[in-house]
Design an enzyme around this catalytic site. Structure first.
Site, PDB file in Angstrom:
ATOM      1  N   ASP A  17       0.856  -1.188   0.000  1.00  0.00           N
ATOM      2  CA  ASP A  17       0.000   0.000   0.000  1.00  0.00           C
ATOM      3  C   ASP A  17       0.896   1.242   0.000  1.00  0.00           C
ATOM      4  O   ASP A  17       1.659   1.458   0.942  1.00  0.00           O
ATOM      5  CB  ASP A  17      -0.859  -0.060   1.272  1.00  0.00           C
ATOM      6  N   ILE A  18       0.784   2.060  -1.022  1.00  0.00           N
ATOM      7  CA  ILE A  18       1.688   3.205  -1.169  1.00  0.00           C
ATOM      8  C   ILE A  18       1.528   4.229  -0.044  1.00  0.00           C
ATOM      9  O   ILE A  18       2.472   4.947   0.280  1.00  0.00           O
ATOM     10  CB  ILE A  18       1.526   3.861  -2.565  1.00  0.00           C
ATOM     11  N   ASN A  31      -6.474  12.790 -10.868  1.00  0.00           N
ATOM     12  CA  ASN A  31      -7.179  13.204 -12.086  1.00  0.00           C
ATOM     13  C   ASN A  31      -6.895  14.698 -12.279  1.00  0.00           C
ATOM     14  O   ASN A  31      -6.272  15.327 -11.428  1.00  0.00           O
ATOM     15  CB  ASN A  31      -8.682  12.899 -11.999  1.00  0.00           C
ATOM     16  N   GLY A  39      -9.750   4.866  -5.917  1.00  0.00           N
ATOM     17  CA  GLY A  39      -8.493   4.133  -6.044  1.00  0.00           C
ATOM     18  C   GLY A  39      -7.388   4.684  -5.160  1.00  0.00           C
ATOM     19  O   GLY A  39      -7.617   5.072  -4.008  1.00  0.00           O
ATOM     20  N   ASP A  41      -5.808   7.444  -5.347  1.00  0.00           N
ATOM     21  CA  ASP A  41      -6.038   8.863  -5.055  1.00  0.00           C
ATOM     22  C   ASP A  41      -6.855   9.005  -3.763  1.00  0.00           C
ATOM     23  O   ASP A  41      -6.478   9.753  -2.833  1.00  0.00           O
ATOM     24  CB  ASP A  41      -6.795   9.467  -6.255  1.00  0.00           C
ATOM     25  N   THR A 125      -3.505   2.309 -14.400  1.00  0.00           N
ATOM     26  CA  THR A 125      -3.922   0.907 -14.599  1.00  0.00           C
ATOM     27  C   THR A 125      -5.174   0.503 -13.829  1.00  0.00           C
ATOM     28  O   THR A 125      -5.540  -0.668 -13.823  1.00  0.00           O
ATOM     29  CB  THR A 125      -2.785  -0.069 -14.222  1.00  0.00           C
TER      30      THR A 125
HETATM   31  P1  ADP Z   1      -5.901   5.496 -12.428  1.00  0.00           P
HETATM   32  O1  ADP Z   1      -7.104   6.403 -12.429  1.00  0.00           O
HETATM   33  O2  ADP Z   1      -4.622   6.222 -12.790  1.00  0.00           O
HETATM   34  O3  ADP Z   1      -6.132   4.264 -13.215  1.00  0.00           O
HETATM   35  P2  ADP Z   1      -6.329   4.031  -9.919  1.00  0.00           P
HETATM   36  O4  ADP Z   1      -6.170   4.556  -8.539  1.00  0.00           O
HETATM   37  O5  ADP Z   1      -7.697   3.629 -10.336  1.00  0.00           O
HETATM   38  O6  ADP Z   1      -5.691   5.146 -10.887  1.00  0.00           O
HETATM   39  O7  ADP Z   1      -5.358   2.797 -10.109  1.00  0.00           O
HETATM   40  C1  ADP Z   1      -3.975   2.892 -10.299  1.00  0.00           C
HETATM   41  C2  ADP Z   1      -3.307   1.687  -9.688  1.00  0.00           C
HETATM   42  O8  ADP Z   1      -3.146   1.895  -8.277  1.00  0.00           O
HETATM   43  C3  ADP Z   1      -4.073   0.373  -9.849  1.00  0.00           C
HETATM   44  O9  ADP Z   1      -3.144  -0.617 -10.288  1.00  0.00           O
HETATM   45  C4  ADP Z   1      -4.572   0.077  -8.445  1.00  0.00           C
HETATM   46  O10 ADP Z   1      -4.649  -1.319  -8.206  1.00  0.00           O
HETATM   47  C5  ADP Z   1      -3.477   0.692  -7.604  1.00  0.00           C
HETATM   48  N1  ADP Z   1      -3.811   1.053  -6.199  1.00  0.00           N
HETATM   49  C6  ADP Z   1      -4.999   1.302  -5.642  1.00  0.00           C
HETATM   50  N2  ADP Z   1      -4.857   1.599  -4.339  1.00  0.00           N
HETATM   51  C7  ADP Z   1      -3.529   1.550  -4.067  1.00  0.00           C
HETATM   52  C8  ADP Z   1      -2.718   1.734  -2.890  1.00  0.00           C
HETATM   53  N3  ADP Z   1      -3.267   2.067  -1.726  1.00  0.00           N
HETATM   54  N4  ADP Z   1      -1.371   1.572  -3.002  1.00  0.00           N
HETATM   55  C9  ADP Z   1      -0.808   1.248  -4.174  1.00  0.00           C
HETATM   56  N5  ADP Z   1      -1.496   1.059  -5.315  1.00  0.00           N
HETATM   57  C10 ADP Z   1      -2.844   1.204  -5.257  1.00  0.00           C
END
Ligand code: ADP
Length: 183
Positions: A17-18, A31, A39, A41, A125
């Protein structure tokens, strides 16, 4: 958190988890409004607290492929670099160069601010539907190329949210390592 060290010293791939990363800056797959979303964000805004949204409000949005930096507030990371990725349509409307530009601009901004450690999610993604394997190839090659010109950055971590994403990044890194000319 599983860690896979790449052959290229400055790159690492982790599954996790980032929002938990203890680095100088984490990147937000934002966005164009920069006012939060779903997601990664949403997770970053939730973990950073309300003040992040307040700072984002004064930034006036950000174009796809560009990036803007804020403080990290309640995150362990000192800064957040927000970059809107391209919405994937069919690959013919500049999606690939725009995704590469996201990675490049985030690293340039990190270098301008003398940051040494930066963590990226797999931009584009999720909701934006960029094909995962191609996105991982662009991420790894763009970061590798950019780092040659940005010597202050010591570690770039790709934080993959699941095993499929981590595998795609490892495969992309292995492909680069198999090509001695790109090292
Ligand atoms: P985008 O709109 O750029 O596609 P998303 O947030 O929908 O952004 O997804 C981008 C990537 O981040 C996806 O591969 C998703 O699985 C991943 N993701 C979602 N939550 C987290 C998190 N807490 N830490 C790391 N990666 C995440």
């Amino acid at each position: 958190m599983k860690v896979f060290m790449g052959m290229i010293e400055k790159l690492q791939i982790v599954e996790g988890d980032i929002t938990q990363m203890d680095v100088d800056a984490i990147v937000n797959a934002a966005n164009e409004t920069l006012l939060g979303g779903g997601g990664v964000d949403g997770a970053i805004h939730w973990a950073a607290g309300q003040k992040l949204l307040e700072e984002c409000r004064i930034l006036g949005g950000c174009a796809t492929g560009n990036a803007k930096m804020t403080a990290g507030y309640e995150l362990k990371a000192r800064y957040v670099i927000h970059t809107p990725g391209p919405v994937w349509r069919d690959g013919t409307v500049n999606e690939e160069p725009l995704l590469a530009s996201c990675y490049r601009r985030c690293l340039e901004i990190a270098e301008e601010h003398q940051l040494k450690t930066i963590a990226f999610p797999a931009i584009g993604t999720g909701v934006y539907r960029f094909p995962k394997k191609r996105a991982a190839e662009i991420a790894v090659t763009t970061v590798t190329d950019s780092l040659r010109k940005l010597p202050g950055i010591e570690t770039v971590t790709f934080v993959c949210f699941n095993e499929e994403s981590a595998n795609a990044h490892r495969a992309a890194l292995d492909a680069i390592c198999a090509e001695p000319s790109s090292l």
